[in-house]
Design a protein around this motif. Structure first.
Motif, mmCIF file in Angstrom:
data_model
loop_
_atom_site.group_PDB
_atom_site.id
_atom_site.type_symbol
_atom_site.label_atom_id
_atom_site.label_comp_id
_atom_site.label_asym_id
_atom_site.label_seq_id
_atom_site.Cartn_x
_atom_site.Cartn_y
_atom_site.Cartn_z
ATOM 1 N N PHE A 241 78.994 57.839 39.858
ATOM 2 C CA PHE A 241 78.044 57.164 40.731
ATOM 3 C C PHE A 241 78.763 56.351 41.802
ATOM 4 O O PHE A 241 78.280 56.229 42.936
ATOM 5 C CB PHE A 241 77.095 56.283 39.914
ATOM 6 N N GLN A 242 79.936 55.810 41.469
ATOM 7 C CA GLN A 242 80.720 55.074 42.460
ATOM 8 C C GLN A 242 81.256 55.992 43.549
ATOM 9 O O GLN A 242 81.680 55.525 44.602
ATOM 10 C CB GLN A 242 81.868 54.328 41.760
ATOM 11 N N GLU A 243 81.247 57.290 43.284
ATOM 12 C CA GLU A 243 81.696 58.273 44.274
ATOM 13 C C GLU A 243 80.516 58.977 44.952
ATOM 14 O O GLU A 243 80.692 60.002 45.598
ATOM 15 C CB GLU A 243 82.612 59.300 43.612
ATOM 16 N N GLU A 488 54.590 61.945 55.387
ATOM 17 C CA GLU A 488 54.960 61.051 56.482
ATOM 18 C C GLU A 488 54.916 59.593 56.032
ATOM 19 O O GLU A 488 54.025 59.182 55.288
ATOM 20 C CB GLU A 488 54.011 61.247 57.666
ATOM 21 N N ASP A 489 55.903 58.830 56.507
ATOM 22 C CA ASP A 489 55.986 57.388 56.245
ATOM 23 C C ASP A 489 56.145 57.051 54.759
ATOM 24 O O ASP A 489 55.955 55.896 54.359
ATOM 25 C CB ASP A 489 54.751 56.656 56.793
ATOM 26 N N ALA A 490 56.459 58.063 53.928
ATOM 27 C CA ALA A 490 56.677 57.783 52.511
ATOM 28 C C ALA A 490 58.056 57.158 52.321
ATOM 29 O O ALA A 490 58.980 57.376 53.107
ATOM 30 C CB ALA A 490 56.572 59.065 51.694
ATOM 31 N N ARG A 491 58.189 56.385 51.262
ATOM 32 C CA ARG A 491 59.461 55.729 50.981
ATOM 33 C C ARG A 491 60.514 56.758 50.564
ATOM 34 O O ARG A 491 60.223 57.668 49.795
ATOM 35 C CB ARG A 491 59.278 54.697 49.871
ATOM 36 N N VAL A 492 61.714 56.622 51.116
ATOM 37 C CA VAL A 492 62.835 57.492 50.749
ATOM 38 C C VAL A 492 63.788 56.700 49.873
ATOM 39 O O VAL A 492 64.277 55.642 50.279
ATOM 40 C CB VAL A 492 63.575 58.015 52.004
ATOM 41 N N PHE A 493 64.030 57.206 48.665
ATOM 42 C CA PHE A 493 64.956 56.536 47.757
ATOM 43 C C PHE A 493 66.366 57.022 48.031
ATOM 44 O O PHE A 493 66.615 58.228 48.125
ATOM 45 C CB PHE A 493 64.596 56.837 46.297
ATOM 46 N N THR A 494 67.291 56.093 48.154
ATOM 47 C CA THR A 494 68.697 56.442 48.328
ATOM 48 C C THR A 494 69.439 56.034 47.065
ATOM 49 O O THR A 494 69.828 54.869 46.909
ATOM 50 C CB THR A 494 69.296 55.718 49.551
ATOM 51 N N PRO A 495 69.615 56.954 46.118
ATOM 52 C CA PRO A 495 70.171 56.585 44.824
ATOM 53 C C PRO A 495 71.655 56.251 44.854
ATOM 54 O O PRO A 495 72.136 55.497 44.021
ATOM 55 C CB PRO A 495 69.917 57.822 43.965
ATOM 56 N N SER A 496 72.387 56.826 45.802
ATOM 57 C CA SER A 496 73.834 56.649 45.795
ATOM 58 C C SER A 496 74.195 55.191 46.020
ATOM 59 O O SER A 496 73.707 54.549 46.957
ATOM 60 C CB SER A 496 74.488 57.509 46.875
ATOM 61 N N GLN A 499 78.935 56.006 49.450
ATOM 62 C CA GLN A 499 78.879 57.204 50.276
ATOM 63 C C GLN A 499 79.432 58.387 49.494
ATOM 64 O O GLN A 499 80.519 58.306 48.922
ATOM 65 C CB GLN A 499 79.696 56.993 51.557
ATOM 66 N N PRO A 500 78.702 59.508 49.426
ATOM 67 C CA PRO A 500 79.222 60.670 48.690
ATOM 68 C C PRO A 500 80.538 61.169 49.273
ATOM 69 O O PRO A 500 80.802 61.020 50.467
ATOM 70 C CB PRO A 500 78.110 61.720 48.865
#
Length: 564
Positions: A241-243, A488-496, A499-500
């Motif tokens: 996950f750190q990567e 449209e306008d839905a929340r986008v989850f950024t799990p990282s 940065q990959p």
């Protein structure tokens, strides 16, 4: 007298003298060592090294892997170690100096592809190193003669084997790793690797299994169950996950049997792993045989209901006939399988159950086969792996009376037709789903995402979606997929949480070395990595440390002299 490069060594240990450290001493001394880049001459980035000598670590290597996700993980580890040691991993086989072929022994066709690749490499005068289950299980096979072999538990020594193969030697490492007389799970989990998909980490939780299925050749290669400790697996997940990864696959020959050899179990591991999963990231469980999931059904339901665990389980049945299952030595009956599926489907609504079926196992009658067809009619599995039986050399099933080839083919065709007669996703058109986007589709026209139940959803190929969890409305369904329109306008989850890594970048290296592999910097970085890293040695390890620091000092001096 034959030249040195023509010599055949049974094992790489044959090259050491009695005054050298023992393999155990070398292994202990290297426990915290990460392979480092080797650039034997300073050169501008991108410029090829011109030399008449054979210098291992300067060549291009093509890595090809067949088979399961466990094999894929092994291939990623081997590629990572080679890249960390200076080799260039290429995706172009014709451009490579050496082919590293990582094999699968499950079915005849997989081995046929492996054997044909060896022949093709030899026709093109490529150096060849073979790995995986085929050479581990049958190293004396004629077509493997004189080839270098890496055993399934020796992948941490791939650099040594490739070095020797580049120099023209043939070496074979096929031993079993043990500690205090107990068989270990395999190579260390913290080795460098190059993920095929920078967003997905494949973690092998154990190697081998407890069964002795009469048709299975993999058992000959992977052996009995050997599990990794929970703390090592959790640390590997944490590092991943750190990567920047956003999805973890757990894999092994049988994940359900995890921990039985070390006094723990699969639910205990899973509850520790889910603590490390950030919001928007997901965990996928690997294949588990029915006997080892039966006693954990209640616990597995709670885990599969977890929002960061896919509601997906791969449970192979192989046949719905108890007579056939007995001949296979599968250690369960069809009623056991039904109990597992019914229990999970009732308590995890929407769960995806994938299963495997073998058509034409020795002794299978028409009545046996009809029982299997009825099972598929009843459960309408959305994911079904249909395999025509192939007798694998050295297995008990190969000596049984075989079902005629045309009958096996016909049964495989009938089961395939049944499978393709129903569409599992049509009723989901119109649903709104949250999906995790992780890869490109085969035709490169879409991104592939998966919903909570690990069902495949194709979404528009917009770079901002990659590695993210988004909401989509399902507007189309096929046999193996759905198509989703982003809300449209839905929340986008950024799990990282980071940065990959870039595609082809080496995982598990100190930051200095990551920069080296990413930017093509010169070898002086290797010396700084040697000095800056934390080390723990005693005995021969101190000698190795002293030698390394001395070498680093020489490299630094050469760099300074060159700059002046």
């Amino acid at each position: 007298m034959p030249a040195a490069c023509d010599s055949l060594l049974d094992d790489i240990e044959d090259m050491v003298t009695s005054h050298d450290p023992t393999p155990h001493e070398r292994q202990f001394a290297r426990r915290s060592i990460v392979p480092r880049p080797r650039k034997h001459q300073l050169q501008p980035a991108g410029e090829e090294l011109q030399t008449d000598s054979v210098i291992p670590g300067t060549q291009k290597v093509w890595v090809r892997t067949w088979g399961c996700s466990h094999n894929s993980s092994d291939g990623e580890y081997m590629a990572g170690q080679l890249a960390a040691s200076g080799y260039k991993i290429t995706e172009n086989p014709s451009d490579a100096d050496l082919w590293l072929l990582n094999s699968c022994t499950v079915k005849n066709p997989a081995e046929d592809h492996f054997r044909n690749s060896i022949k093709k490499a030899q026709e093109q005068n490529k150096k060849v190193v073979v790995a995986g289950c085929v050479p581990q299980a049958q190293p004396r096979t004629d077509y493997l003669k004189d080839l270098s072999i890496i055993g399934v538990q020796q992948i941490d020594r791939v650099v040594e084997v490739v070095d020797e193969a580049i120099k023209g030697h043939s070496v074979r490492l096929l031993g079993q790793k043990k500690e205090k007389g107990k068989r270990l799970g395999g190579a260390r989990l913290d080795l460098p690797k190059i993920r095929k998909n920078p967003l997905i980490e494949i973690i092998s939780v154990n190697t081998g299994c407890l069964n002795a299925c009469t048709y299975c050749k993999t058992k000959h290669a992977r052996g009995d169950l050997a599990s990794y400790p929970i703390e090592e697996l959790v640390e590997r997940a944490r590092q991943s996950f750190q990567e920047g990864i956003c999805e973890i696959w757990l894999t092994s020959e049988d994940t359900g049997a995890y921990g039985r050899d070390i006094g723990t179990d699969l639910p205990s591991l899973l509850w520790e792993l889910v603590k490390e999963i950030p919001e928007g990231a997901m965990l996928r469980l690997g294949m588990t045989n029915p006997p080892y999931i039966l006693e954990h059904l209640e616990e597995m339901v709670r885990i599969l209901q977890h929002p960061r665990v896919y509601g997906f389980l791969h449970v192979p049945v192989q046949s719905a006939s108890d007579s056939v299952l007995m001949d296979m030595k599968r250690e369960y009956c069809c009623a056991d399988f039904r109990r597992v599926i019914d229990f999970l489907q009732e308590r995890v609504p929407g769960i995806t159950i994938a299963t495997d079926i073998i058509c034409g196992f020795p002794g299978e009658t028409e009545e046996d086969f009809e029982q299997t067809m009825e099972l598929v009619r009843q459960y309408r599995f959305p994911s079904l792996f249909i395999n025509q039986f192939y007798p694998r050399p050295g297995t008990p099933a190969a000596k049984m009376e075989q079902v005629p080839a045309h009958v096996k083919k016909q049964r495989t065709k009938e089961l395939s037709a049944l499978f393709h007669s129903y569409k599992p996703y049509d009723h989901k058109i119109g649903e709104r789903q949250r999906v995790l986007v992780t890869e490109d589709s085969f035709d490169s026209q879409y991104y592939v995402a998966h919903n909570k139940f690990y069902e495949q959803v194709l979404v528009p190929k917009k770079p901002e979606f990659k590695g993210k969890m988004i909401e989509v409305d399902i507007y189309e369904a096929g046999k193996h997929y759905m198509k989703g329109r982003p809300v449209e306008d839905a929340r986008v989850f950024t799990p990282s949480i980071a940065q990959p890594l870039q595609k082809g970048q080496v995982s598990g290296l100190p930051q200095e070395l990551k920069a080296t592999h990413q930017n093509g910097a010169c070898a002086s970085v290797a010396s700084s990595a040697l000095v800056g890293r934390s080390w723990r040695f005693d005995g021969d390890g101190l000698k190795l440390l002293s030698l390394g620091l001395a070498l680093a000092a020489v490299i630094v001096a050469l760099v300074i002299d060159k700059l002046h």
